[in-house]
Motif scaffolding. Structure first.
Motif, PDB file in Angstrom:
ATOM      1  N   ALA A   6       0.904  -1.385   0.026  1.00 44.48           N
ATOM      2  CA  ALA A   6      -0.078  -0.022   0.055  1.00 44.48           C
ATOM      3  C   ALA A   6       0.940   1.060  -0.207  1.00 44.48           C
ATOM      4  CB  ALA A   6      -1.042   0.103   1.124  1.00 44.48           C
ATOM      5  N   MET A   7       0.520   2.053  -0.939  1.00 40.10           N
ATOM      6  CA  MET A   7       1.554   3.338  -0.886  1.00 40.10           C
ATOM      7  C   MET A   7       0.967   4.441  -0.221  1.00 40.10           C
ATOM      8  SD  MET A   7       2.451   3.897  -5.207  1.00 40.10           S
ATOM      9  CE  MET A   7       0.924   3.349  -5.813  1.00 40.10           C
ATOM     10  N   LEU A   8       1.836   4.486   0.883  1.00 37.87           N
ATOM     11  CA  LEU A   8       1.140   5.785   1.960  1.00 37.87           C
ATOM     12  C   LEU A   8       2.101   6.905   1.968  1.00 37.87           C
ATOM     13  CD1 LEU A   8       0.314   3.277   4.852  1.00 37.87           C
ATOM     14  CD2 LEU A   8      -1.071   3.976   3.144  1.00 37.87           C
ATOM     15  N   THR A   9       1.507   8.033   1.450  1.00 40.49           N
ATOM     16  CA  THR A   9       2.268   9.252   1.167  1.00 40.49           C
ATOM     17  C   THR A   9       2.415   9.948   2.621  1.00 40.49           C
ATOM     18  OG1 THR A   9       0.270  10.685   0.929  1.00 40.49           O
ATOM     19  CG2 THR A   9       1.486   9.332  -0.963  1.00 40.49           C
ATOM     20  N   HIS A  10       3.200  10.882   2.474  1.00 44.60           N
ATOM     21  CA  HIS A  10       3.462  11.667   3.821  1.00 44.60           C
ATOM     22  C   HIS A  10       2.081  12.285   4.049  1.00 44.60           C
ATOM     23  CE1 HIS A  10       7.720  11.925   4.949  1.00 44.60           C
ATOM     24  NE2 HIS A  10       7.798  11.690   3.585  1.00 44.60           N
ATOM     25  N   MET A  30      -5.039   5.227   1.005  1.00 50.24           N
ATOM     26  CA  MET A  30      -3.722   5.130   0.210  1.00 50.24           C
ATOM     27  C   MET A  30      -3.678   5.796  -1.188  1.00 50.24           C
ATOM     28  SD  MET A  30      -3.651   1.112  -0.695  1.00 50.24           S
ATOM     29  CE  MET A  30      -5.105   0.624  -2.168  1.00 50.24           C
ATOM     30  N   LYS A  31      -2.493   6.007  -1.880  1.00 44.98           N
ATOM     31  CA  LYS A  31      -2.438   6.276  -3.202  1.00 44.98           C
ATOM     32  C   LYS A  31      -2.951   5.336  -4.193  1.00 44.98           C
ATOM     33  CE  LYS A  31       0.918   9.143  -5.669  1.00 44.98           C
ATOM     34  NZ  LYS A  31       2.425   9.664  -5.442  1.00 44.98           N
ATOM     35  N   GLY A  32      -2.391   4.066  -3.892  1.00 43.11           N
ATOM     36  CA  GLY A  32      -2.860   2.771  -4.426  1.00 43.11           C
ATOM     37  C   GLY A  32      -1.890   1.704  -4.065  1.00 43.11           C
ATOM     38  N   TYR A  33      -2.144   0.598  -4.838  1.00 42.86           N
ATOM     39  CA  TYR A  33      -1.045  -0.286  -4.440  1.00 42.86           C
ATOM     40  C   TYR A  33       0.205  -0.260  -5.390  1.00 42.86           C
ATOM     41  CZ  TYR A  33      -4.588  -2.911  -2.054  1.00 42.86           C
ATOM     42  OH  TYR A  33      -5.591  -3.339  -1.020  1.00 42.86           O
ATOM     43  N   TRP A  34       1.365  -0.638  -4.831  1.00 35.77           N
ATOM     44  CA  TRP A  34       2.691  -0.343  -5.677  1.00 35.77           C
ATOM     45  C   TRP A  34       2.684  -1.179  -6.931  1.00 35.77           C
ATOM     46  CZ3 TRP A  34       6.610   2.696  -5.710  1.00 35.77           C
ATOM     47  CH2 TRP A  34       8.066   1.932  -6.078  1.00 35.77           C
ATOM     48  N   GLN A  35       2.825  -0.478  -7.787  1.00 39.07           N
ATOM     49  CA  GLN A  35       2.885  -1.006  -9.281  1.00 39.07           C
ATOM     50  C   GLN A  35       1.865  -2.223  -9.465  1.00 39.07           C
ATOM     51  OE1 GLN A  35       7.069  -2.519  -9.092  1.00 39.07           O
ATOM     52  NE2 GLN A  35       7.911  -0.681  -9.988  1.00 39.07           N
ATOM     53  N   ARG A  36       0.632  -2.151  -9.093  1.00 37.28           N
ATOM     54  CA  ARG A  36      -0.321  -2.871  -9.295  1.00 37.28           C
ATOM     55  C   ARG A  36      -1.674  -2.147  -9.755  1.00 37.28           C
ATOM     56  NH1 ARG A  36       2.651  -6.230  -6.293  1.00 37.28           N
ATOM     57  NH2 ARG A  36       2.738  -8.403  -6.820  1.00 37.28           N
ATOM     58  N   PRO A  37      -1.539  -1.416 -10.716  1.00 40.91           N
ATOM     59  CA  PRO A  37      -2.844  -0.582 -11.123  1.00 40.91           C
ATOM     60  C   PRO A  37      -4.226  -1.597 -11.150  1.00 40.91           C
ATOM     61  CG  PRO A  37      -1.290  -0.543 -12.935  1.00 40.91           C
ATOM     62  CD  PRO A  37      -0.650  -1.348 -11.865  1.00 40.91           C
ATOM     63  N   GLU A  38      -4.001  -2.614 -11.444  1.00 43.47           N
ATOM     64  CA  GLU A  38      -5.380  -3.248 -11.803  1.00 43.47           C
ATOM     65  C   GLU A  38      -6.000  -3.974 -10.521  1.00 43.47           C
ATOM     66  OE1 GLU A  38      -1.937  -6.006 -11.023  1.00 43.47           O
ATOM     67  OE2 GLU A  38      -2.107  -4.461 -12.607  1.00 43.47           O
ATOM     68  N   GLU A  39      -4.792  -4.212  -9.240  1.00 51.39           N
ATOM     69  CA  GLU A  39      -5.385  -4.469  -8.083  1.00 51.39           C
ATOM     70  C   GLU A  39      -5.887  -3.118  -7.516  1.00 51.39           C
ATOM     71  OE1 GLU A  39      -5.347  -7.280  -6.201  1.00 51.39           O
ATOM     72  OE2 GLU A  39      -4.664  -8.415  -8.018  1.00 51.39           O
ATOM     73  N   THR A  40      -5.488  -1.682  -7.774  1.00 50.25           N
ATOM     74  CA  THR A  40      -5.905  -0.708  -7.170  1.00 50.25           C
ATOM     75  C   THR A  40      -7.378  -0.537  -7.693  1.00 50.25           C
ATOM     76  OG1 THR A  40      -3.580   0.299  -6.933  1.00 50.25           O
ATOM     77  CG2 THR A  40      -5.533   1.785  -6.997  1.00 50.25           C
ATOM     78  N   ALA A  41      -7.359  -0.559  -8.866  1.00 49.97           N
ATOM     79  CA  ALA A  41      -8.789  -0.536  -9.581  1.00 49.97           C
ATOM     80  C   ALA A  41      -9.851  -1.524  -8.994  1.00 49.97           C
ATOM     81  CB  ALA A  41      -8.839  -0.713 -11.075  1.00 49.97           C
ATOM     82  N   LYS A  42      -9.464  -2.567  -8.702  1.00 44.82           N
ATOM     83  CA  LYS A  42     -10.564  -3.513  -7.847  1.00 44.82           C
ATOM     84  C   LYS A  42     -10.873  -3.067  -6.534  1.00 44.82           C
ATOM     85  CE  LYS A  42      -8.476  -7.677  -9.433  1.00 44.82           C
ATOM     86  NZ  LYS A  42      -7.689  -8.893  -9.094  1.00 44.82           N
ATOM     87  N   VAL A  43     -10.141  -1.929  -5.649  1.00 47.94           N
ATOM     88  CA  VAL A  43     -10.669  -1.531  -4.350  1.00 47.94           C
ATOM     89  C   VAL A  43     -10.979  -0.055  -4.293  1.00 47.94           C
ATOM     90  CG1 VAL A  43      -9.295  -3.510  -3.180  1.00 47.94           C
ATOM     91  CG2 VAL A  43      -8.199  -1.097  -3.612  1.00 47.94           C
ATOM     92  N   ILE A  44     -10.366   0.576  -5.228  1.00 47.37           N
ATOM     93  CA  ILE A  44     -10.707   2.104  -5.321  1.00 47.37           C
ATOM     94  C   ILE A  44     -11.680   2.250  -6.569  1.00 47.37           C
ATOM     95  CG2 ILE A  44      -9.911   4.520  -5.232  1.00 47.37           C
ATOM     96  CD1 ILE A  44      -7.508   3.600  -3.895  1.00 47.37           C
ATOM     97  N   ASP A  45     -12.894   2.770  -6.328  1.00 44.63           N
ATOM     98  CA  ASP A  45     -13.877   2.962  -7.604  1.00 44.63           C
ATOM     99  C   ASP A  45     -13.768   4.010  -8.114  1.00 44.63           C
ATOM    100  OD1 ASP A  45     -15.509   4.550  -6.097  1.00 44.63           O
ATOM    101  OD2 ASP A  45     -16.997   2.974  -5.424  1.00 44.63           O
TER     102      ASP A  45
END
Length: 558
Positions: free
Chosen positions: A226-230, A417-432
């Motif tokens: 999980a990409m967690l930004t400052h 989170m910004k999304g999952y690291w290098q996994r745009p397809e997994e990010t799209a599954k959880v953030i609509d």
């Protein structure tokens, strides 16, 4: 507005609807502000050694100097940290962040397979590892070229002669430190000496820079970062601080940190939020040693403690815990898994303090909901959404459901989170498309805006077409005086599709399966009652003590 956010009308006094996102741009700004205010206050204690905020400033600066000056790391490079709670952990984390780099928190209990996946996936170029876990690191680093190792012993920061004694006892008496050899590894203490010789450049972390890659989701296949930004973490720290800050004594809090700091709950709640208050973190390295933990608590005038249900239950069942002086304790926060009513009631009875349940996810940095801290007693809910956070319940088609309806809990806010690291397809599954994070948790909201977790979507048991939520069954059985721990799962059944099976650890050796079934007959409707009861000496748990239902669902080897 308030119709859509009924919780705002029930916020505790002094808690704002929105947080100030402009007060700090980055975690390092919070750190700098704490140093100005609390320089001479104790920051962290472990194994009898205390370092002040000034010490943490100096030591983390030295480690940052090593990473930038000696290793020549560049902004955004990833540094993996594989340590339990010890003084080296905050020094390393703040050193990495001050150098403008990204922390990859790594569970020290990882197998070689899990560590290898995380190092390769994150692209980490440095691994900071405790000697106890050296052999796993040795095996993996031989297969993953380009990762430099920094090694350390548990006693290394304790000062002479204690450091020598602790390291000697761990290696030669307790046999907890196996032999290993990582070519080119540098000792942590040497990195501080080397780093001291470098001038630390001015490093500005931007709000959108990655602060942490926090791995999660091993339950749904491969572990994802999980990409967690400052900005994510500063937002969550501000949200949590505004919630608990109304009864905090600045510069005078002592928080017990028994959950590992590499876990997002303790990282944000204990390390970051309480740093803003100038608090003193008392690190517990091995909370599984309950008698040792209780003995340590007796000598600490602690004001706050965070934990998971199994930790609180373990303390309550350890001789001597009830004799501790709880007069300064005013905050107990439970998260990471559902808090059971039986445990919360007993906690209130023994300590005089309500066990307030909170809810969050790695993907939300983590806090989403927290119960008001002035609750008279446990209420079974996960609380109200924290400031600047929207929460809703959606059905399987993505439609928002009205009050009282059961569906998937979804979250929107600056802590997501910004999304999952290098996994745009997994990010799209959880953030609509509308920016809602789908949590995978089944929940409902009441008229006042309190949310209630019914269960994990994938843990739900389907008995003859009826939904059975393991949490409910577990809560009922946990009320039995003879039960220490319980977990419920679904097992295949010819007649009903699935049936309820419970695994129980006894507190009373005389407890029988028939007694449990009889108790459930009085408390649960027919299809929710356990068909099978299996007794175990212990239940499988994660690194933070969360009971792993998925392991109970797997057939026992052999």
């Amino acid at each position: 507005m308030s119709e859509q956010r009924p919780w705002l009308a029930h916020y505790p006094a002094g808690v704002p609807a929105q947080i100030d996102m402009d007060e700090f741009a980055a975690i390092t700004d919070v750190f700098d502000a704490a140093l100005l205010k609390y320089r001479d206050k104790p920051a962290f204690t472990n194994m009898g050694k205390t370092i002040s905020y000034a010490d943490l400033d100096r030591l983390s600066r030295d480690f940052a100097g090593y990473l930038l000056g000696e290793l020549k790391l560049k902004k955004g490079d990833r540094v993996a940290i594989m340590m339990p709670n010890c003084l080296q952990y905050p020094v390393a984390v703040f050193g990495v962040l001050r150098a403008g780099l990204t922390v990859v928190n790594t569970n020290p209990m990882y197998t070689a397979r899990e560590l290898k996946h995380q190092l390769i996936d994150s692209g980490a170029t440095v691994l900071v590892v405790l000697d106890n876990f050296g052999p796993v690191a040795q095996e993996v680093l031989a297969q993953v070229p380009g990762v430099r190792a920094v090694t350390t012993g548990l006693g290394d920061m304790l000062g002479f002669p204690k450091s020598l004694i602790v390291n000697f006892v761990l290696k030669h008496v307790k046999k907890m430190v196996p032999d290993y050899d990582i070519p080119g590894a540098v000792r942590f203490r040497d990195t501080l000496t080397l780093g001291r010789m470098h001038q630390l450049p001015v490093v500005r972390n931007a709000a959108e820079d990655l602060a942490f890659l926090q791995y999660t989701g091993g339950t749904t296949g491969v572990s994802k970062g999980a990409m967690l930004t400052h900005r994510n973490l500063v937002a969550n720290m501000q949200q949590a601080a505004s919630w608990v800050g109304t009864n905090i004594r600045l510069g005078d809090e002592l928080i017990v940190t028994a959950l590992p700091l590499y876990h997002i709950f303790a990282l944000t709640a204990n390390c970051l939020t309480f740093m803003k208050f100038g608090a003193h973190n008392h690190l517990i390295t091995n909370p599984r040693d309950m008698p040792g933990f209780v003995k340590e608590l007796k000598s600490i005038p602690f004001t706050a403690i965070t934990g998971v249900n199994t930790l609180f239950n373990g303390l309550l069942n350890t001789p001597g815990f009830a004799d501790i002086d709880f007069s300064r304790l005013h905050l107990t926060l439970g998260g990471g898994m559902a808090v059971q009513r039986a445990v919360a009631d007993k906690w209130k009875q023994v300590t005089g303090v309500t066990l307030a349940e909170a809810y969050g996810l790695t993907e939300t940095s983590p806090a989403v909901c927290i119960n008001p801290l002035d609750l008279r007693e446990y209420n079974g809910s996960i609380g109200l959404p924290v400031p600047s956070t929207d929460v809703c319940i959606k059905d399987d088609d993505g439609n928002m459901l009205p009050t009282g309806e059961i569906g998937e809990l979804c979250v929107k806010g600056p802590q997501v989170m910004k999304g999952y690291w290098q996994r745009p397809e997994e990010t799209a599954k959880v953030i609509d498309a509308d920016g809602w994070l789908h949590t995978g948790d089944v929940a409902r909201m009441d008229e006042q805006g309190y949310f209630y977790i019914v269960d994990r979507k994938k843990d739900m048991i389907l008995v003859s077409g009826f939904n059975v939520y393991p949490n409910e069954v577990e809560d009922v059985i946990a009320m039995m005086p003879g039960v220490l721990e319980v977990a419920a799962i679904g097992v295949p059944d010819d007649k009903s599709g699935e049936a309820v099976k419970v695994f129980v650890v006894k507190k009373d050796p005389a407890l029988t399966a028939d007694a449990i079934k009889a108790f459930c007959r009085d408390q649960l409707t027919g299809y929710k009652q356990p068909k099978f009861v299996e007794f175990r000496d212990e239940l499988p748990k994660s690194n933070v003590g969360k009971i792993l239902r998925k392991e109970l669902r797997s057939p026992t080897p052999g």
